[in-house]
Write a protein that holds these residues in place. Structure first.
Motif, PDB file in Angstrom:
ATOM      1  N   LYS A 168       0.866  -1.189   0.000  1.00 45.06           N
ATOM      2  CA  LYS A 168       0.000   0.000   0.000  1.00 45.06           C
ATOM      3  C   LYS A 168       0.904   1.241   0.000  1.00 45.06           C
ATOM      4  N   LEU A 169       0.567   2.187  -0.857  1.00 41.97           N
ATOM      5  CA  LEU A 169       1.447   3.347  -1.031  1.00 41.97           C
ATOM      6  C   LEU A 169       1.477   4.286   0.181  1.00 41.97           C
ATOM      7  N   GLU A 170       0.299   4.628   0.703  1.00 42.66           N
ATOM      8  CA  GLU A 170       0.284   5.683   1.730  1.00 42.66           C
ATOM      9  C   GLU A 170       1.058   5.317   2.993  1.00 42.66           C
ATOM     10  N   SER A 209      19.135   8.681   4.737  1.00 44.28           N
ATOM     11  CA  SER A 209      19.161   8.951   3.304  1.00 44.28           C
ATOM     12  C   SER A 209      18.289   7.887   2.635  1.00 44.28           C
ATOM     13  N   ILE A 210      17.077   8.263   2.238  1.00 47.19           N
ATOM     14  CA  ILE A 210      16.104   7.250   1.804  1.00 47.19           C
ATOM     15  C   ILE A 210      15.253   7.765   0.640  1.00 47.19           C
ATOM     16  N   GLY A 211      14.965   6.899  -0.299  1.00 46.55           N
ATOM     17  CA  GLY A 211      14.112   7.247  -1.430  1.00 46.55           C
ATOM     18  C   GLY A 211      13.364   6.008  -1.899  1.00 46.55           C
ATOM     19  N   ILE A 212      12.418   6.211  -2.811  1.00 49.29           N
ATOM     20  CA  ILE A 212      11.616   5.081  -3.318  1.00 49.29           C
ATOM     21  C   ILE A 212      11.908   4.870  -4.806  1.00 49.29           C
ATOM     22  N   TRP A 213      11.894   3.601  -5.191  1.00 51.11           N
ATOM     23  CA  TRP A 213      12.087   3.245  -6.608  1.00 51.11           C
ATOM     24  C   TRP A 213      10.927   2.356  -7.066  1.00 51.11           C
ATOM     25  N   GLY A 214      10.496   2.535  -8.279  1.00 52.01           N
ATOM     26  CA  GLY A 214       9.452   1.682  -8.835  1.00 52.01           C
ATOM     27  C   GLY A 214       9.855   1.204 -10.225  1.00 52.01           C
ATOM     28  N   GLU A 272       0.338   2.954 -12.442  1.00 52.91           N
ATOM     29  CA  GLU A 272       0.318   3.077 -10.974  1.00 52.91           C
ATOM     30  C   GLU A 272       1.636   3.618 -10.431  1.00 52.91           C
ATOM     31  N   ILE A 273       2.724   3.179 -11.027  1.00 52.47           N
ATOM     32  CA  ILE A 273       4.046   3.644 -10.564  1.00 52.47           C
ATOM     33  C   ILE A 273       4.180   5.147 -10.818  1.00 52.47           C
ATOM     34  N   LEU A 274       3.769   5.591 -11.984  1.00 51.12           N
ATOM     35  CA  LEU A 274       3.909   7.015 -12.307  1.00 51.12           C
ATOM     36  C   LEU A 274       3.011   7.876 -11.415  1.00 51.12           C
ATOM     37  N   ALA A 275       1.816   7.360 -11.101  1.00 49.44           N
ATOM     38  CA  ALA A 275       0.924   8.097 -10.190  1.00 49.44           C
ATOM     39  C   ALA A 275       1.525   8.133  -8.784  1.00 49.44           C
ATOM     40  N   ALA A 276       2.117   7.009  -8.366  1.00 48.33           N
ATOM     41  CA  ALA A 276       2.749   6.955  -7.040  1.00 48.33           C
ATOM     42  C   ALA A 276       3.930   7.914  -6.975  1.00 48.33           C
ATOM     43  N   GLN A 277       4.659   7.997  -8.073  1.00 46.85           N
ATOM     44  CA  GLN A 277       5.807   8.908  -8.115  1.00 46.85           C
ATOM     45  C   GLN A 277       5.359  10.353  -7.899  1.00 46.85           C
ATOM     46  N   GLN A 278       4.279  10.701  -8.578  1.00 47.64           N
ATOM     47  CA  GLN A 278       3.753  12.066  -8.455  1.00 47.64           C
ATOM     48  C   GLN A 278       3.328  12.341  -7.006  1.00 47.64           C
ATOM     49  N   PHE A 279       2.643  11.359  -6.415  1.00 45.44           N
ATOM     50  CA  PHE A 279       2.163  11.502  -5.038  1.00 45.44           C
ATOM     51  C   PHE A 279       3.336  11.664  -4.065  1.00 45.44           C
ATOM     52  N   ALA A 280       4.332  10.783  -4.184  1.00 47.35           N
ATOM     53  CA  ALA A 280       5.469  10.809  -3.256  1.00 47.35           C
ATOM     54  C   ALA A 280       6.298  12.071  -3.432  1.00 47.35           C
ATOM     55  N   LYS A 281       6.499  12.468  -4.678  1.00 50.11           N
ATOM     56  CA  LYS A 281       7.278  13.688  -4.927  1.00 50.11           C
ATOM     57  C   LYS A 281       6.595  14.894  -4.308  1.00 50.11           C
ATOM     58  N   GLY A 282       5.274  14.888  -4.362  1.00 52.46           N
ATOM     59  CA  GLY A 282       4.501  15.980  -3.761  1.00 52.46           C
ATOM     60  C   GLY A 282       4.707  16.065  -2.253  1.00 52.46           C
ATOM     61  N   LYS A 283       5.118  14.957  -1.643  1.00 49.62           N
ATOM     62  CA  LYS A 283       5.364  14.934  -0.192  1.00 49.62           C
ATOM     63  C   LYS A 283       6.848  15.191   0.112  1.00 49.62           C
ATOM     64  N   GLY A 284       7.655  15.413  -0.945  1.00 54.08           N
ATOM     65  CA  GLY A 284       9.070  15.702  -0.728  1.00 54.08           C
ATOM     66  C   GLY A 284       9.970  14.479  -0.721  1.00 54.08           C
ATOM     67  N   ILE A 285       9.503  13.399  -1.330  1.00 59.27           N
ATOM     68  CA  ILE A 285      10.304  12.160  -1.389  1.00 59.27           C
ATOM     69  C   ILE A 285      10.909  11.994  -2.781  1.00 59.27           C
ATOM     70  N   ASP A 286      12.163  11.561  -2.803  1.00 59.23           N
ATOM     71  CA  ASP A 286      12.832  11.277  -4.067  1.00 59.23           C
ATOM     72  C   ASP A 286      12.329   9.906  -4.560  1.00 59.23           C
ATOM     73  N   PHE A 287      11.485   9.909  -5.557  1.00 61.88           N
ATOM     74  CA  PHE A 287      10.898   8.672  -6.097  1.00 61.88           C
ATOM     75  C   PHE A 287      11.396   8.511  -7.520  1.00 61.88           C
ATOM     76  N   ARG A 288      12.132   7.439  -7.751  1.00 63.57           N
ATOM     77  CA  ARG A 288      12.689   7.236  -9.094  1.00 63.57           C
ATOM     78  C   ARG A 288      12.120   5.978  -9.733  1.00 63.57           C
ATOM     79  N   THR A 289      12.213   5.937 -11.033  1.00 61.40           N
ATOM     80  CA  THR A 289      11.696   4.768 -11.744  1.00 61.40           C
ATOM     81  C   THR A 289      12.850   4.008 -12.400  1.00 61.40           C
TER      82      THR A 289
END
Ligand code: SF4
Length: 191
Positions: A129-131, A146-151, A160-177
């Motif tokens: 679950k993403l949240e 030092s932590i980030g998310i990858w999908g 779903e990954i691209l939507a999750a990236q947008q959501f996480a980035k909006g919270k200030g998390i480095d989310f990479r694909t």
């Protein structure tokens, strides 16, 4: 024991602490014909002895991964006893008790100068679950890790990954694909 000198030509060092995992993603590359290979593993002491023989460059860390590396019963011991001058990264699904972990392992132990986070959290929409994940990552980020998310952009979950990236980035998390490399529905996805 003699040092293990990593040749200049090598660009990744992975230590598979365990092939066990607490999730069951359908595309898991650790799943072989006979099922999951989860049986034997080295003890924390053996891992520390082996890893401490490695002589690597500053820009070539040892990535502790799996399976899910936190399932190794000596995971904090390994992190805390590997030589301080040996850079370490962690690849995890973060499905563990982070409050307990943060009491056991200092943020500076898994931190190095690099253009990406040292704790790489893999997000698998099929089994996670993403949240709650984003909440845990933010908690650790605020505590100094030092932590980030990858999908992985697997064709079945790209949207779903691209939507999750947008959501996480909006919270200030480095989310990479990461690009998906492999076969899906008879088609080879390769470079
Ligand atoms: S989280 Fe990673 S190791 Fe675990 S089942 Fe999914 S792909 Fe495999």
């Amino acid at each position: 024991m003699r040092p293990i000198v990593i040749p200049e030509s090598h660009n990744y060092i992975a230590a598979f602490l365990t092939l066990a995992c607490n999730l069951r993603c359908s595309y898991c590359i650790n799943k072989f014909e006979t099922g999951h290979l989860e049986k034997d593993r080295l003890t924390g002491k053996q891992w520390v002895e082996g890893l401490n023989r490695i002589q690597s460059r500053d820009d070539l860390p040892v990535t502790l991964q799996g399976g899910e590396p936190s399932l190794h019963p000596d995971f904090p011991f390994i992190l805390n006893n590997v030589r301080r001058d040996l850079n370490i990264d962690v690849l995890t699904n973060l499905q563990f008790d982070i409050e307990k972990f943060m009491k056991q392992v200092d943020p500076d132990r898994i931190k190095r100068k690099a253009p990406y986070a040292s704790i790489r959290v893999s997000y698998h929409p099929q089994t996670m679950k993403l949240e709650p994940l984003v909440k845990k990552v933010l908690r650790m980020q605020e505590a100094g890790y030092s932590i980030g998310i990858w999908g992985v952009l697997h064709p079945s979950q790209e949207r779903e990954i691209l939507a999750a990236q947008q959501f996480a980035k909006g919270k200030g998390i480095d989310f990479r694909t990461k690009e998906f490399l492999g076969v899906h529905e008879g088609r080879m996805h390769a470079r």
